[in-house]
Scaffold this motif. Structure first.
Motif, mmCIF file in Angstrom:
data_model
loop_
_atom_site.group_PDB
_atom_site.id
_atom_site.type_symbol
_atom_site.label_atom_id
_atom_site.label_comp_id
_atom_site.label_asym_id
_atom_site.label_seq_id
_atom_site.Cartn_x
_atom_site.Cartn_y
_atom_site.Cartn_z
ATOM 1 N N ALA A 194 0.796 -1.364 0.071
ATOM 2 C CA ALA A 194 -0.073 -0.060 0.021
ATOM 3 C C ALA A 194 0.933 1.256 -0.071
ATOM 4 O O ALA A 194 0.471 2.209 -0.469
ATOM 5 C CB ALA A 194 -0.910 0.053 1.201
ATOM 6 N N VAL A 195 2.094 1.241 0.523
ATOM 7 C CA VAL A 195 3.016 2.344 0.482
ATOM 8 C C VAL A 195 3.741 2.527 -0.537
ATOM 9 O O VAL A 195 4.359 3.680 -0.969
ATOM 10 C CB VAL A 195 3.680 2.428 1.779
ATOM 11 C CG1 VAL A 195 2.699 2.837 3.100
ATOM 12 C CG2 VAL A 195 4.664 1.272 1.903
ATOM 13 N N ILE A 196 4.277 1.408 -1.047
ATOM 14 C CA ILE A 196 5.138 1.388 -2.273
ATOM 15 C C ILE A 196 4.464 1.698 -3.641
ATOM 16 O O ILE A 196 4.804 2.364 -4.517
ATOM 17 C CB ILE A 196 5.758 -0.083 -2.404
ATOM 18 C CG1 ILE A 196 6.659 -0.446 -1.352
ATOM 19 C CG2 ILE A 196 6.302 -0.448 -3.960
ATOM 20 C CD1 ILE A 196 7.337 -1.718 -1.351
ATOM 21 N N ALA A 197 3.040 1.357 -3.664
ATOM 22 C CA ALA A 197 2.225 1.645 -5.044
ATOM 23 C C ALA A 197 2.195 3.066 -5.044
ATOM 24 O O ALA A 197 2.406 3.580 -6.317
ATOM 25 C CB ALA A 197 0.881 1.054 -4.635
ATOM 26 N N PRO A 198 1.957 4.024 -4.179
ATOM 27 C CA PRO A 198 1.920 5.368 -4.634
ATOM 28 C C PRO A 198 3.222 6.064 -4.979
ATOM 29 O O PRO A 198 3.396 6.784 -6.009
ATOM 30 C CB PRO A 198 1.537 6.089 -3.082
ATOM 31 C CG PRO A 198 0.648 5.018 -2.511
ATOM 32 C CD PRO A 198 1.459 3.857 -2.815
ATOM 33 N N LEU A 238 5.146 16.726 9.240
ATOM 34 C CA LEU A 238 6.182 17.935 9.104
ATOM 35 C C LEU A 238 7.403 17.654 8.720
ATOM 36 O O LEU A 238 8.017 17.704 7.634
ATOM 37 C CB LEU A 238 6.189 18.899 10.429
ATOM 38 C CG LEU A 238 6.733 20.188 10.173
ATOM 39 C CD1 LEU A 238 6.560 21.087 11.380
ATOM 40 C CD2 LEU A 238 8.382 19.862 10.526
ATOM 41 N N VAL A 239 8.015 16.396 9.302
ATOM 42 C CA VAL A 239 9.226 15.874 9.067
ATOM 43 C C VAL A 239 9.143 15.092 7.813
ATOM 44 O O VAL A 239 10.201 15.164 7.079
ATOM 45 C CB VAL A 239 9.727 15.056 10.202
ATOM 46 C CG1 VAL A 239 11.101 14.073 9.816
ATOM 47 C CG2 VAL A 239 9.999 15.828 11.440
ATOM 48 N N LEU A 240 8.294 14.239 7.748
ATOM 49 C CA LEU A 240 8.259 13.563 6.249
ATOM 50 C C LEU A 240 8.129 14.576 5.081
ATOM 51 O O LEU A 240 8.781 14.260 3.898
ATOM 52 C CB LEU A 240 6.990 12.713 6.308
ATOM 53 C CG LEU A 240 7.000 11.448 7.410
ATOM 54 C CD1 LEU A 240 5.650 10.813 7.092
ATOM 55 C CD2 LEU A 240 8.177 10.613 7.074
ATOM 56 N N THR A 241 7.298 15.434 5.256
ATOM 57 C CA THR A 241 7.064 16.454 3.956
ATOM 58 C C THR A 241 8.409 17.302 3.584
ATOM 59 O O THR A 241 8.888 17.587 2.790
ATOM 60 C CB THR A 241 5.854 17.440 4.074
ATOM 61 O OG1 THR A 241 4.809 16.798 4.388
ATOM 62 C CG2 THR A 241 5.646 18.288 2.990
ATOM 63 N N ALA A 242 9.010 17.800 4.796
ATOM 64 C CA ALA A 242 10.306 18.251 4.749
ATOM 65 C C ALA A 242 11.425 17.557 4.044
ATOM 66 O O ALA A 242 11.904 18.094 3.228
ATOM 67 C CB ALA A 242 10.938 18.891 5.973
ATOM 68 N N ILE A 243 11.267 16.175 4.460
ATOM 69 C CA ILE A 243 12.338 15.182 3.668
ATOM 70 C C ILE A 243 11.943 15.180 2.229
ATOM 71 O O ILE A 243 12.829 15.403 1.364
ATOM 72 C CB ILE A 243 12.428 13.998 4.367
ATOM 73 C CG1 ILE A 243 12.889 13.960 5.617
ATOM 74 C CG2 ILE A 243 13.288 12.904 3.404
ATOM 75 C CD1 ILE A 243 12.744 12.697 6.495
ATOM 76 N N LEU A 244 10.630 14.923 1.791
ATOM 77 C CA LEU A 244 10.158 14.666 0.414
ATOM 78 C C LEU A 244 10.241 16.141 -0.402
ATOM 79 O O LEU A 244 10.955 15.791 -1.564
ATOM 80 C CB LEU A 244 8.738 14.299 0.691
ATOM 81 C CG LEU A 244 8.034 14.289 -0.809
ATOM 82 C CD1 LEU A 244 8.642 13.129 -1.723
ATOM 83 C CD2 LEU A 244 6.418 14.148 -0.845
ATOM 84 N N VAL A 245 10.058 17.091 0.066
ATOM 85 C CA VAL A 245 10.225 18.345 -0.526
ATOM 86 C C VAL A 245 11.620 18.674 -1.032
ATOM 87 O O VAL A 245 12.159 19.103 -1.762
ATOM 88 C CB VAL A 245 9.366 19.517 -0.023
ATOM 89 C CG1 VAL A 245 9.947 20.730 -0.620
ATOM 90 C CG2 VAL A 245 7.900 19.396 0.108
ATOM 91 N N THR A 289 11.256 7.904 -2.591
ATOM 92 C CA THR A 289 11.219 8.503 -1.088
ATOM 93 C C THR A 289 9.949 8.623 -0.721
ATOM 94 O O THR A 289 9.704 8.474 0.552
ATOM 95 C CB THR A 289 11.750 10.330 -1.345
ATOM 96 O OG1 THR A 289 13.054 9.953 -1.781
ATOM 97 C CG2 THR A 289 11.346 10.742 -0.092
ATOM 98 N N VAL A 290 8.989 8.724 -1.669
ATOM 99 C CA VAL A 290 7.404 8.528 -1.086
ATOM 100 C C VAL A 290 7.236 6.861 -0.487
ATOM 101 O O VAL A 290 6.507 6.982 0.580
ATOM 102 C CB VAL A 290 6.623 8.681 -2.419
ATOM 103 C CG1 VAL A 290 5.124 8.304 -1.933
ATOM 104 C CG2 VAL A 290 6.730 10.022 -2.751
ATOM 105 N N ALA A 291 7.797 5.993 -1.052
ATOM 106 C CA ALA A 291 7.741 4.744 -0.694
ATOM 107 C C ALA A 291 8.324 4.519 0.677
ATOM 108 O O ALA A 291 7.799 4.019 1.726
ATOM 109 C CB ALA A 291 8.254 3.685 -1.621
ATOM 110 N N LEU A 292 9.622 4.840 0.857
ATOM 111 C CA LEU A 292 10.463 4.623 2.045
ATOM 112 C C LEU A 292 9.820 5.443 3.181
ATOM 113 O O LEU A 292 9.910 4.839 4.272
ATOM 114 C CB LEU A 292 11.835 4.998 1.461
ATOM 115 C CG LEU A 292 12.576 4.176 0.670
ATOM 116 C CD1 LEU A 292 14.023 4.829 0.227
ATOM 117 C CD2 LEU A 292 12.763 2.721 1.226
ATOM 118 N N LEU A 293 9.394 6.328 3.045
ATOM 119 C CA LEU A 293 8.900 7.269 4.101
ATOM 120 C C LEU A 293 7.641 6.530 4.649
ATOM 121 O O LEU A 293 7.415 6.584 5.695
ATOM 122 C CB LEU A 293 8.501 8.675 3.517
ATOM 123 C CG LEU A 293 9.869 9.604 3.277
ATOM 124 C CD1 LEU A 293 9.485 11.125 3.064
ATOM 125 C CD2 LEU A 293 10.897 9.604 4.612
#
Length: 277
Positions: free
Chosen positions: A72-76, A161-168, A192-196
């Motif tokens: 479910a998290v790898i697909a996006p 907040l932390v996840l979005t800071a990493i992704l962006v 990065t989307v999948a790993l987070l």
């Protein structure tokens, strides 16, 4: 090789070839008009939310949760990777209000385009949620919700907040010195989307995207913890912009083109200077 002066056919072919490449170069320098960008942002967000929310909805519909949390998290992440390759040049492929905000705050995206991008991103998310509701019902089962523990909303907000800071940060840095297409951006952003999501989805769902969360919330009429999925990503994006500004300085031309899209030819569209006047 035939002399064009002596061979009319070869001369015509050579002339057509030169005209083709000149026209190709001129078209490549032109930018997509806003309406094309908005179509891509709508479609991209629709696809992302259908995939991201669809796993939870389908698990509830079928029963026994055949789609694992890992899948479910790898697909996006995988669908984001594919769409960057396919559509990245056409709009920048933000498909996330926090990303649009970050590019604008970085100064590489026209501020007058922020609201149109946000509107179509949210519309795409709502339409995706409506599609899942009509097909399978209970679209709320595909939503993002804060962990159900004491202080769960605040912990989830900090995590978003932390996840979005990493992704962006990844998005901004792969866009710098190039475009948000190709191996660098597609693999880096998708993974990065999948790993987070792999380590953080139990806390907040690892949304990192206000539209992804608000679409199912609006259609399912369930607004549990909705505020944190707006505050967390936007603050995280602002932190990422501050970091890249500190370590890389002002943006260059390539970063601006990546943020706006613009790597593929589109005949008859205005130049960037005219589009951003």
């Amino acid at each position: 090789m035939a002399d064009p002066a002596l061979d009319p056919v070869a001369g015509n072919t050579s002339s057509l070839g030169r005209r083709y490449f000149i026209r190709f170069e001129e078209d490549t320098l032109r930018q997509r008009p806003l309406w094309i960008r908005l179509i891509i942002e709508f479609l991209g967000t629709f696809v992302l939310v259908t995939v991201a929310a669809g796993s939870g909805v389908i698990n509830h519909y079928v029963g026994n949760e055949p789609i694992s949390r890992t899948a479910a998290v790898i697909a996006p992440g995988a669908v984001v990777m594919a769409m960057i390759y396919a559509w990245g040049p056409l709009s920048g492929l933000h498909i996330n209000p926090a990303v649009t905000f970050a590019f604008a705050a970085r100064g590489v995206f026209p501020t007058k385009w922020i609201v149109p991008y946000w509107v179509v991103q949210l519309a795409g998310a709502i339409c995706a949620a409506l599609f899942l509701e009509v097909m399978f019902g209970d679209v709320s089962t595909g939503g993002n919700y804060p962990i159900n523990t004491p202080g769960g909303e605040w912990k989830s907000m900090v995590m978003e907040l932390v996840l979005t800071a990493i992704l962006v940060s990844v998005i901004l840095n792969t866009a710098t010195g190039g475009r948000s297409i190709g191996h660098n951006a597609a693999i880096a952003v998708g993974s990065t989307v999948a790993l987070l999501g792999l380590f953080a989805s139990p806390i907040s769902g690892a949304s990192m995207n206000p539209a992804r969360t608000l679409g199912p919330d609006i259609v399912g009429n369930d607004y549990t913890g909705w505020w944190l999925y707006i505050v967390g990503p936007l603050v995280g994006a602002a932190i990422a912009v501050a970091i890249i500004g500190a370590v890389r300085g002002l943006p260059d031309k390539d970063e601006l083109e990546a943020a706006e899209g613009g790597a593929l030819p589109m005949t008859g569209t205005p130049t960037r200077e005219k589009a951003t006047e």
